[in-house]
Enzyme design. Structure first.
Site, PDB file in Angstrom:
ATOM      1  N   LEU A 167      42.013   4.995  84.993  1.00 14.50           N
ATOM      2  CA  LEU A 167      43.111   5.384  83.753  1.00 14.50           C
ATOM      3  C   LEU A 167      44.032   6.676  84.121  1.00 14.50           C
ATOM      4  CD1 LEU A 167      45.428   4.334  81.510  1.00 14.50           C
ATOM      5  CD2 LEU A 167      43.666   5.861  79.692  1.00 14.50           C
ATOM      6  N   ALA A 168      43.440   7.319  83.760  1.00 14.20           N
ATOM      7  CA  ALA A 168      43.943   8.874  84.343  1.00 14.20           C
ATOM      8  C   ALA A 168      44.460   8.927  85.546  1.00 14.20           C
ATOM      9  CB  ALA A 168      42.812  10.035  84.421  1.00 14.20           C
ATOM     10  N   ASP A 169      43.504   8.368  86.626  1.00 11.14           N
ATOM     11  CA  ASP A 169      43.671   8.342  88.087  1.00 11.14           C
ATOM     12  C   ASP A 169      45.361   7.695  88.284  1.00 11.14           C
ATOM     13  OD1 ASP A 169      42.139   9.570  90.139  1.00 11.14           O
ATOM     14  OD2 ASP A 169      40.855   8.081  89.119  1.00 11.14           O
ATOM     15  N   GLY A 170      45.213   6.673  87.426  1.00  8.30           N
ATOM     16  CA  GLY A 170      46.563   5.710  87.944  1.00  8.30           C
ATOM     17  C   GLY A 170      48.537   6.361  87.290  1.00  8.30           C
ATOM     18  N   ALA A 173      48.522   9.096  89.872  1.00  5.08           N
ATOM     19  CA  ALA A 173      49.673   8.550  90.237  1.00  5.08           C
ATOM     20  C   ALA A 173      50.983   8.440  90.176  1.00  5.08           C
ATOM     21  CB  ALA A 173      48.908   7.308  91.129  1.00  5.08           C
TER      22      ALA A 173
END
Length: 396
Positions: A167-170, A173
Site C-alpha cells: 500500500l505505502a509503496d503504491g 509511486a
C-alpha cells in the site's frame, strides 16, 4: 507507439528497485515515456517477488511493462561511466538506493546535471535524504507502521493491522509520478531540472486525513474502530443471507436518512444526534444493529438492488475473481489482456485513467532480463564485442 501519447518525448531511466520507484516509472511508460530499466546483471528483486508461472515472475509482467530492460552494474567504474552517458540524454532518472550510495558511485546530481542541466533526479527512499533515519532500510511496511496507518487499522480489541500488499509503496509511486511531472512543468519555465526527494513515509501520512490537525487542536489520538468510521455511521461490512458480504457508507446526511428509511427505522432520523456524521458515529451500535439485521435477511443481490432503488450507497465485497467478472470493470476495461512472448495472453490492470485525446497504452509486458542491451547500448556506440567484454567483467 501512438503519436498521441502525452509523454512520447520523455526519456526516463528507472534504476530503482522493488516497487515505489519502478511503479512510478511504469505510470510514465503507460503514457508514452521511453523508460529504460537499468538492472543489476542479477536482475531486479521484483522479478522473483511473489507468484511465478514456469519460473516467470508474474508481478514483474505488470511492473516491467512498457520498459526497455538493460543490465548494468553501477558499483563498477565502467558501469558508472555508461550510466552517465545514459543520463546525459535523459529527462528523468528514478533511483531508490540508500542516501549516499549514488554519491559513493560518483553519480551525484551535481555530476549528472553538469552535462544535462535539465535532468530531473527522483530519489525515492523510505525516510528521505536527510534526518536521523535516512540510512535505515526503508520498506513500505515500515511506512505503514510509522505513518499511523497500522495504528488505526484493525478491530478495537485487536492488534494494529498491516495491509497484505504494498500500500505505502503504491501511494508513494503515484506521488513520485506526480512530483516528476510537476518538476518537468517547472523546467518549462526555468530551463533547469531539480532533485525530487520523496520519503515513502510521507504520502501515506498525507492520505490519512486531518489526524495531525485534530491532534494539534484537540489532543485526540485516533484509535482502531474496525470497519467503522469515526466520522459517520452506519458504515461497516455486513453479512448477507447467502453468506456473502456488502459494505455501506453514509458520509452524506441524505444517504444516511435513505438507509434508515430502507431498513424500516425512520424514527432514528428524528433523533438530535442523527443530524451529524459524528453524532451518528457515537451511536454506531444502535444503527449497525438494525442495518445488519435487515441485510442478514436478504441475499447480496437483493440488498444491492434495494439499496440502489433507494439511492443509498452500497457495494459488494469482491475478491479478484469477482472483479474479473464485474460488468462495470469490464465497461471501463480496467483489466486488459496483453500478449506476452513467455506466457501468452496475460491479464493485468490497465492504465490508471482514461484521457480523451492522449490515452495511455500497454505496448508490451515486462521484458526478459537484459532484453534490450544491444538496442540501448548500440546508441552509445557499444557493439557486440564491447558487450561481451563488459559481460565478462560483470559490468552488464
Amino acid at each position: 507507439m501512438s503519436r498521441k501519447m502525452a509523454l512520447r518525448d520523455l526519456k526516463v531511466i528507472d534504476c530503482a528497485t522493488l516497487f515505489a520507484g519502478p511503479l512510478a516509472a511504469t505510470v510514465l511508460g503507460d503514457f508514452g515515456a521511453d523508460v529504460v530499466k537499468v538492472e543489476h546483471p542479477k536482475g531486479d528483486p521484483a522479478r522473483s517477488h511473489g507468484y511465478a508461472k514456469d519460473g516467470v515472475g508474474l508481478w514483474w509482467k505488470m511492473l516491467g511493462r512498457n520498459k526497455r530492460c538493460v543490465t548494468l552494474n553501477l558499483s563498477t567504474p565502467e558501469g558508472q561511466r555508461i550510466f552517465r552517458e545514459l543520463a546525459r540524454e535523459a529527462d528523468v532518472v528514478i533511483e531508490s538506493f540508500r542516501p549516499g550510495t549514488f554519491e559513493r558511485w560518483g553519480l551525484t546530481y551535481e555530476v549528472l546535471s553538469r552535462e544535462n542541466p535539465g535532468l530531473i533526479l527522483a530519489r525515492v527512499t523510505g525516510f528521505g535524504q536527510k534526518g536521523p533515519y535516512k540510512n535505515r532500510p526503508g520498506f513500505g511496511t515500515l511506512a505503514e507502521s510509522m505513518s499511523g496507518f497500522a495504528h488505526i487499522t484493525g478491530q478495537p480489541d485487536g492488534p494494529p493491522t498491516l495491509p497484505p500488499f504494498g500500500l505505502a509503496d503504491g501511494i508513494a509511486a503515484l506521488a513520485t509520478a506526480c512530483a516528476i511531472l510537476i518538476a518537468l512543468q517547472a523546467r518549462e519555465t526555468t530551463g533547469r531540472g531539480q532533485v525530487v526527494d520523496l520519503a515513502i513515509i510521507e504520502p501515506i501520512l498525507t492520505i490519512l486525513g486531518p489526524q495531525p490537525t485534530v491532534y494539534d487542536q484537540l489532543g485526540i489520538v485516533q484509535q482502531r474502530s474496525g470497519n467503522r468510521s469515526v466520522n459517520n455511521a452506519p458504515r461497516n461490512t455486513y453479512r448477507t443471507r447467502d453468506g456473502r458480504w456488502v459494505a455501506t457508507s453514509t458520509s452524506a446526511q441524505n444517504v444516511a436518512e435513505r438507509v434508515m428509511k430502507l431498513v424500516g427505522h425512520p424514527e432514528f432520523i428524528q433523533e438530535s444526534w442523527f443530524a451529524t456524521g459524528r453524532g451518528r458515529a457515537e451511536h454506531a451500535d444502535e444503527l449497525d444493529e438494525v442495518v445488519s439485521r435487515w441485510i442478514a435477511e436478504r441475499t447480496q443481490d437483493e440488498v444491492i438492488k434495494e439499496f440502489e432503488k433507494a439511492g443509498a450507497a452500497v457495494a459488494p465485497i469482491y475478491d479478484i475473481s469477482d472483479i474479473m467478472r464485474d460488468p462495470q470493470y469490464q465497461a471501463l476495461e480496467s483489466i486488459t489482456t496483453v500478449d506476452d512472448p513467455e506466457l501468452g495472453p496475460v491479464k493485468m490492470q490497465n492504465v490508471l485513467f482514461r484521457l480523451s485525446e492522449t490515452p495511455g497504452e500497454i505496448r508490451w509486458p515486462g521484458p526478459k532480463l537484459g532484453e534490450h542491451n544491444r538496442e540501448v547500448y548500440a546508441a552509445l556506440g557499444l557493439d557486440e564485442r564491447d558487450l561481451k567484454e563488459l559481460s565478462a567483467k560483470g559490468v552488464v
